[in-house]
Design an enzyme around this catalytic site. Structure first.
Site, PDB file in Angstrom:
ATOM      1  N   HIS A 120       0.808  -1.220   0.000  1.00 12.28           N
ATOM      2  CA  HIS A 120       0.000   0.000   0.000  1.00 12.28           C
ATOM      3  C   HIS A 120       0.843   1.274   0.000  1.00 12.28           C
ATOM      4  O   HIS A 120       0.378   2.326   0.403  1.00 12.28           O
ATOM      5  CB  HIS A 120      -0.962  -0.002   1.189  1.00 12.28           C
ATOM      6  CG  HIS A 120      -2.021  -1.064   1.079  1.00 12.28           C
ATOM      7  ND1 HIS A 120      -2.784  -1.479   2.143  1.00 12.28           N
ATOM      8  CD2 HIS A 120      -2.441  -1.788   0.014  1.00 12.28           C
ATOM      9  CE1 HIS A 120      -3.635  -2.417   1.725  1.00 12.28           C
ATOM     10  NE2 HIS A 120      -3.430  -2.632   0.447  1.00 12.28           N
ATOM     11  N   CYS A 131       3.417  15.967 -12.583  1.00 13.74           N
ATOM     12  CA  CYS A 131       4.684  15.608 -13.252  1.00 13.74           C
ATOM     13  C   CYS A 131       5.349  14.404 -12.617  1.00 13.74           C
ATOM     14  O   CYS A 131       6.409  13.971 -13.049  1.00 13.74           O
ATOM     15  CB  CYS A 131       5.643  16.790 -13.255  1.00 13.74           C
ATOM     16  SG  CYS A 131       6.413  17.093 -11.657  1.00 13.74           S
ATOM     17  N   CYS A 154       3.593  21.294  -6.189  1.00 15.79           N
ATOM     18  CA  CYS A 154       4.881  21.003  -6.817  1.00 15.79           C
ATOM     19  C   CYS A 154       5.391  22.266  -7.507  1.00 15.79           C
ATOM     20  O   CYS A 154       4.630  23.212  -7.737  1.00 15.79           O
ATOM     21  CB  CYS A 154       4.654  19.884  -7.825  1.00 15.79           C
ATOM     22  SG  CYS A 154       6.073  19.406  -8.798  1.00 15.79           S
ATOM     23  N   GLY A 193      -1.944  -9.187  12.678  1.00 19.72           N
ATOM     24  CA  GLY A 193      -2.526  -7.872  12.922  1.00 19.72           C
ATOM     25  C   GLY A 193      -3.238  -7.262  11.747  1.00 19.72           C
ATOM     26  O   GLY A 193      -3.160  -6.057  11.522  1.00 19.72           O
ATOM     27  N   THR A 194      -3.945  -8.118  10.992  1.00 24.53           N
ATOM     28  CA  THR A 194      -4.732  -7.572   9.876  1.00 24.53           C
ATOM     29  C   THR A 194      -6.183  -8.010  10.008  1.00 24.53           C
ATOM     30  O   THR A 194      -6.459  -9.148  10.375  1.00 24.53           O
ATOM     31  CB  THR A 194      -4.161  -7.990   8.498  1.00 24.53           C
ATOM     32  OG1 THR A 194      -5.042  -7.519   7.470  1.00 24.53           O
ATOM     33  CG2 THR A 194      -3.966  -9.486   8.363  1.00 24.53           C
ATOM     34  N   SER A 195      -7.087  -7.069   9.707  1.00 28.89           N
ATOM     35  CA  SER A 195      -8.509  -7.401   9.774  1.00 28.89           C
ATOM     36  C   SER A 195      -8.925  -8.204   8.548  1.00 28.89           C
ATOM     37  O   SER A 195     -10.038  -8.700   8.474  1.00 28.89           O
ATOM     38  CB  SER A 195      -9.351  -6.123   9.864  1.00 28.89           C
ATOM     39  OG  SER A 195      -9.143  -5.342   8.701  1.00 28.89           O
ATOM     40  N   ASN A 219      -3.749 -12.223  16.165  1.00 28.06           N
ATOM     41  CA  ASN A 219      -4.603 -11.035  16.268  1.00 28.06           C
ATOM     42  C   ASN A 219      -5.182 -10.982  17.681  1.00 28.06           C
ATOM     43  O   ASN A 219      -5.262 -12.006  18.349  1.00 28.06           O
ATOM     44  CB  ASN A 219      -5.740 -11.094  15.233  1.00 28.06           C
ATOM     45  CG  ASN A 219      -6.299  -9.719  14.900  1.00 28.06           C
ATOM     46  OD1 ASN A 219      -6.688  -8.950  15.780  1.00 28.06           O
ATOM     47  ND2 ASN A 219      -6.335  -9.393  13.615  1.00 28.06           N
TER      48      ASN A 219
HETATM   49  P1  NAD Z   1      -7.016  -2.732  10.091  1.00 29.20           P
HETATM   50  O1  NAD Z   1      -6.937  -1.433  10.809  1.00 29.20           O
HETATM   51  O2  NAD Z   1      -8.146  -2.996   9.187  1.00 29.20           O
HETATM   52  O3  NAD Z   1      -7.026  -3.905  11.167  1.00 29.20           O
HETATM   53  C1  NAD Z   1      -6.099  -3.957  12.209  1.00 29.20           C
HETATM   54  C2  NAD Z   1      -6.180  -5.326  12.825  1.00 29.20           C
HETATM   55  O4  NAD Z   1      -5.163  -5.410  13.821  1.00 29.20           O
HETATM   56  C3  NAD Z   1      -7.509  -5.599  13.529  1.00 29.20           C
HETATM   57  O5  NAD Z   1      -7.967  -6.880  13.132  1.00 29.20           O
HETATM   58  C4  NAD Z   1      -7.136  -5.573  15.010  1.00 29.20           C
HETATM   59  O6  NAD Z   1      -7.911  -6.474  15.768  1.00 29.20           O
HETATM   60  C5  NAD Z   1      -5.689  -6.016  14.968  1.00 29.20           C
HETATM   61  N1  NAD Z   1      -4.880  -5.570  16.095  1.00 29.20           N
HETATM   62  C6  NAD Z   1      -4.966  -4.409  16.799  1.00 29.20           C
HETATM   63  N2  NAD Z   1      -4.006  -4.347  17.724  1.00 29.20           N
HETATM   64  C7  NAD Z   1      -3.273  -5.483  17.597  1.00 29.20           C
HETATM   65  C8  NAD Z   1      -2.133  -6.002  18.268  1.00 29.20           C
HETATM   66  N3  NAD Z   1      -1.536  -5.318  19.265  1.00 29.20           N
HETATM   67  N4  NAD Z   1      -1.634  -7.201  17.889  1.00 29.20           N
HETATM   68  C9  NAD Z   1      -2.232  -7.902  16.879  1.00 29.20           C
HETATM   69  N5  NAD Z   1      -3.320  -7.472  16.207  1.00 29.20           N
HETATM   70  C10 NAD Z   1      -3.833  -6.283  16.576  1.00 29.20           C
HETATM   71  O7  NAD Z   1      -5.596  -2.927   9.399  1.00 29.20           O
HETATM   72  P2  NAD Z   1      -5.240  -3.631   8.067  1.00 29.20           P
HETATM   73  O8  NAD Z   1      -5.848  -4.995   7.994  1.00 29.20           O
HETATM   74  O9  NAD Z   1      -3.777  -3.467   7.897  1.00 29.20           O
HETATM   75  O10 NAD Z   1      -6.043  -2.663   7.079  1.00 29.20           O
HETATM   76  C11 NAD Z   1      -5.579  -2.302   5.988  1.00 29.20           C
HETATM   77  C12 NAD Z   1      -5.257  -0.805   5.805  1.00 29.20           C
HETATM   78  O11 NAD Z   1      -4.936  -0.024   6.920  1.00 29.20           O
HETATM   79  C13 NAD Z   1      -4.059  -0.799   4.975  1.00 29.20           C
HETATM   80  O12 NAD Z   1      -4.398  -0.215   3.761  1.00 29.20           O
HETATM   81  C14 NAD Z   1      -3.004   0.032   5.690  1.00 29.20           C
HETATM   82  O13 NAD Z   1      -2.300   0.788   4.731  1.00 29.20           O
HETATM   83  C15 NAD Z   1      -3.814   0.863   6.580  1.00 29.20           C
HETATM   84  N6  NAD Z   1      -3.200   1.338   7.838  1.00 29.20           N
HETATM   85  C16 NAD Z   1      -1.851   1.304   8.055  1.00 29.20           C
HETATM   86  C17 NAD Z   1      -1.317   1.743   9.266  1.00 29.20           C
HETATM   87  C18 NAD Z   1       0.161   1.672   9.463  1.00 29.20           C
HETATM   88  O14 NAD Z   1       0.922   1.781   8.512  1.00 29.20           O
HETATM   89  N7  NAD Z   1       0.624   1.474  10.700  1.00 29.20           N
HETATM   90  C19 NAD Z   1      -2.167   2.214  10.263  1.00 29.20           C
HETATM   91  C20 NAD Z   1      -3.551   2.249  10.009  1.00 29.20           C
HETATM   92  C21 NAD Z   1      -4.043   1.793   8.791  1.00 29.20           C
HETATM   93 ZN    ZN Z   2       4.978  18.470 -10.538  1.00 25.25          ZN
END
Ligand code: NAD
Ligand code: ZN
Length: 255
Positions: A120, A131, A154, A193-195, A219
């Site tokens: 992402h 540009c 820019c 740690g992803t939903s 998670n």
């Molecule tokens: P999401 O916000 O949808 O889900 C986060 C998940 O992490 C949830 O399921 C939650 O239960 C779990 N979680 C929370 N605390 C935790 C912990 N301490 N240990 C383990 N799990 C834990 O995140 P996602 O699935 O990455 O969603 C995708 C989008 O969110 C992406 O596009 C990403 O770019 C963006 N995002 C990125 C950041 C970052 O770079 N840190 C922050 C917020 C959102």
């Molecule tokens: Zn430019």
């Protein structure tokens, strides 16, 4: 504490040469970076389509630019946590290790991971929508501070946006292809740690599973992925992963 790594898990892990890890915002929660979904998630407070879409950016460039600046300021003072550093260790133990992240915070790299597939993009870069000129954090700060109305422009006059993938935009092709190939060949796949709600990144664990990978999920709550996981480790990534690594290491020592 024992992580309940069963005999089956031990066998699958012990034999695995190709391990793929997919991380989401949850891995950075312990570093102080808010997630989008889940408890205290940003989306519970702000409307996603307005802040993370090109239409929203075009309509409210100043607000969205400020929001990203605010997030960048938070990320810059945050430090990688034990989960990020454990993945650096894990990489050394595995013959073929692939780290894929949906995060835009750069914390894996700051922890020392050398090869991170960023699906992402990264909040640390910006580019001109006209540009395509790339702006580092420092260069961006200059044009941002110079603008009187919080609309970063820019030198060519185009509006400068963060180098992140917004709703409705495609993923960087090369990054997704690498991630897809690695997932197809994974013997063990860890989703941390992803939903698992943002596609196509969320498809990767299922692609791996369909090709025979052993699916492990970490998670704090159950997700749509949990019913498909061979092993669900419930808890915070910065607590679970170091323990997981210890058990994995002793497992390898006894193989
Ligand atoms: P999401 O916000 O949808 O889900 C986060 C998940 O992490 C949830 O399921 C939650 O239960 C779990 N979680 C929370 N605390 C935790 C912990 N301490 N240990 C383990 N799990 C834990 O995140 P996602 O699935 O990455 O969603 C995708 C989008 O969110 C992406 O596009 C990403 O770019 C963006 N995002 C990125 C950041 C970052 O770079 N840190 C922050 C917020 C959102
Ligand atoms: Zn430019």
């Amino acid at each position: 504490m024992d992580l309940l790594i069963s005999d089956v898990t031990k066998q699958r892990l012990g034999q695995a040469k190709r391990v793929v890890v997919l991380t989401g915002a949850g891995i950075s929660a312990a570093s102080g970076i808010p997630t989008f979904r889940g408890e205290n998630g940003l989306w519970t407070k702000l409307a996603p389509q307005e802040l993370a879409s090109f239409e929203g950016f075009y309509r409210n460039t100043a607000v969205v630019s400020e929001w990203y600046k605010h997030r960048r300021d938070i990320i810059e003072v945050c430090q990688p946590n034990a989960a990020h550093t454990t993945l650096v260790e894990l990489e050394k133990l595995v013959a073929e290790f692939t780290l894929i992240t949906q995060n835009i915070d750069g914390l894996h790299q700051r922890a020392g991971s050398q090869d991170v597939i960023e699906l992402h993009g990264t909040i640390m870069q910006n580019y001109c929508t006209r540009c395509n000129r790339q702006y580092s954090v420092a260069e961006f700060a200059q044009i941002y501070n110079r603008s009187s109305n919080h609309v970063p422009r820019c030198f060519c006059g185009g509006i400068v946006r963060p180098n992140v993938v917004w709703f409705g935009e495609s993923l960087p092709v090369a990054a997704y292809e690498r991630a897809y190939k690695a997932s197809m060949q994974a013997e063990v796949f860890l989703a941390i740690g992803t939903s698992a709600q943002v596609r196509p990144a969320a498809d990767l664990p299922m692609i791996a599973k369909e090709q025979g990978a052993y699916l492990i999920e970490i998670n704090i709550v159950k997700t749509v992925l949990t019913p498909h996981a061979d092993l669900f480790l419930e808890g915070a990534a910065d607590k679970i992963l170091p323990q997981f690594n210890r058990e994995y290491q002793s497992l390898l020592a006894n193989v």
